[in-house]
Motif scaffolding. Structure first.
Motif: not given
Length: 478
Positions: A7, A10, A108, A110, A113, A332, A336, A338
């Motif tokens: 993965t 992000r 998207d 994600r 959000a 966030t 997540t 990120a």
């Protein structure tokens, strides 16, 4: 058994896709021009009201009534600006949000959000700050929604005036925040500031919206069909008791914003391109002209920081917005897993969050609705909005200027197009054709440098061979 696909982490506020970057650049260019006009209109209103010889003329123009009384539309100039012209502004906001959700980077979930959570936190925290200030100070809770809105045009005007080179990712974040903010603001207006409802008029408006939607789905074209229908829907919505700007955002959300095969632009994008200049260049500045006219004096400014209602508005815009948006963005990213783009620092996010504390257009509108019937408190709330927006703009200017050299380098990298194909080089790093073009360019430059070097060397050899020239024995010192 196949190994799991690794993965890719992000990135928060990473590079925009090329189509999104192009759209955002075009939108921000128009909004920036409109923001400068907005600033001019606001300053004009303040001067007009605060010069004693002109004050009465401002009141006369602002309260001049016109329109068909039989249709319930005999309104003042200020009322037309707030309910009529701002419907155009919210129409554009509806199209923007629809395009972002179906065709932009926010399709998207994600990616969507982040600005949605940041915008919600950026509305909830200012409302909480206002509420706490007024609970402890014994003030009115009616104005809790006043500091919840961000004015994108005013914010961009500040960026234009201070000359900062804000990277496109941060500008897009600010734009998307404001769009989501506008949508929730219109929901607040619809839910909390709607009094008695005329269900017959509301039903007529709903039928009109249904007809509008069907015509769009059938592919009917022609402004002469949609403009009269939009005016009827707006008039019915106004007479229903629901704020008329709801009609604008509803029609904007109905437009198709994804492209069919062979289309260069979707209908929504095309109409937004046509209407955005009208919104940014006329509707919003005129609203500001007839809403920002506040009598300013030393005593009035002092009251802004002593009355709980006005202090709550100022603290909500300056503190609540910055803390809410920054906190929502950080949370966030944290939950997540990120990571922030390597080109940016969290200080950059905080600076943009502070800039979002400029709440002008919609905050003024909500202030008029929240304190309707109390003329004194309405004017004081306007003064608080202006004061809070000015403080937020000043703080953001300082924070952004500190990082402006870094921003300038990022913008230069984003704009660089050495192969002159109209696409920034940063978007072509994975394209073999780009690297072949660059190799040819570098080979051409190398050949040119070799030619120049050979010419210089030949010139030096020629000078050395000339009798009495450089290097000859006669040139030795006696």
């Amino acid at each position: 058994m196949a190994a799991p696909r690794p993965t890719v982490p992000r990135k928060v506020l990473g590079r925009l896709s090329l189509p999104e970057r192009t759209f955002v650049a075009d939108a921000l260019r128009t909004e920036t021009v409109g923001g400068v006009l907005l600033l001019v209109a606001a300053v004009t209103a303040l001067i007009w009201v605060n010069i004693p010889a002109l004050h009465d003329s401002y009141e006369s123009v602002s309260h001049f009534h016109f329109g068909p009384e039989a249709l319930g539309l005999h309104l003042s100039v200020a009322h037309w600006a707030a309910d009529g012209l701002l419907a155009v502004f919210f129409f554009v906001a509806g199209i923007e949000l629809k395009r972002e959700l179906v065709a932009g980077d926010l399709r998207d979930p994600r990616a969507a959000a982040l600005p949605v959570v940041a915008a919600l936190c950026g509305m909830a925290v200012p409302a909480l700050v206002y509420t706490l200030t007024n609970v402890t100070g014994g003030g009115s809770l009616q104005g809790w929604a006043v500091p919840t809105a961000t004015d994108i045009a005013f914010a961009l005007a500040v960026l234009a005036v201070i000359g900062t080179s804000l990277p496109s990712a941060l500008r897009a974040f600010l734009l998307t925040l404001a769009v989501v903010d506008d949508l929730f603001a219109i929901l607040i207006i619809a839910v909390f500031f709607t009094g008695s409802i005329d269900f017959a008029a509301l039903g007529g408006a709903v039928v009109g919206l249904a007809v509008f939607w069907l015509l769009l789905r059938k592919g009917v074209r022609g402004w002469y069909v949609y403009v009269p229908l939009a005016l009827v829907i707006w008039g019915l919505m106004y007479n229903s008791g629901v704020h008329a700007t709801i009609a604008g955002v509803a029609m904007g959300l109905m437009l198709r914003c994804h492209r069919h095969e062979g289309e260069e632009h979707s209908p929504g994008e095309h109409i937004e391109h046509l209407v955005r200049p009208l919104s940014a260049g006329l509707a919003v500045p005129l609203f500001a002209l007839f809403s920002a006219g506040v009598a300013v004096s030393g005593g009035a400014l002092g009251d802004v920081f002593t009355k709980p209602e006005t202090l709550g508005v100022v603290l909500g815009l300056v503190v609540g917005k910055a803390v809410g948006i920054f906190g929502g963005t950080w949370l966030t990213a944290r939950f997540t897993r990120a990571s922030l783009s390597e080109d940016l620092e969290w200080a950059d996010v905080f600076a943009v969050a502070t800039l979002a504390g400029i709440g002008f257009t919609v905050s003024l509108l909500i202030g008029e609705l929240a304190f309707d019937g109390d003329a004194v408190l309405t004017e004081e709330a306007k003064a608080a909005v202006l004061t809070g927006s000015l403080i937020a703009a000043t703080l953001a200017t300082v924070l952004l200027k500190v990082r402006n050299a870094k921003y300038r380098k990022l913008c230069e990298a984003e704009e660089r197009d050495e192969d002159l194909d109209g696409i920034p080089d940063i978007y072509e790093q994975d394209d073999p054709a780009y690297h072949l073009r660059m190799a040819a360019i570098h080979e051409g430059k190398a050949a040119e440098h070799r030619r120049i070097a050979e010419e210089k060397a030949a010139e030096r050899r020629a000078v050395a061979q000339v009798p009495g020239g450089a290097g000859a024995e006669d040139d030795r010192p006696a």
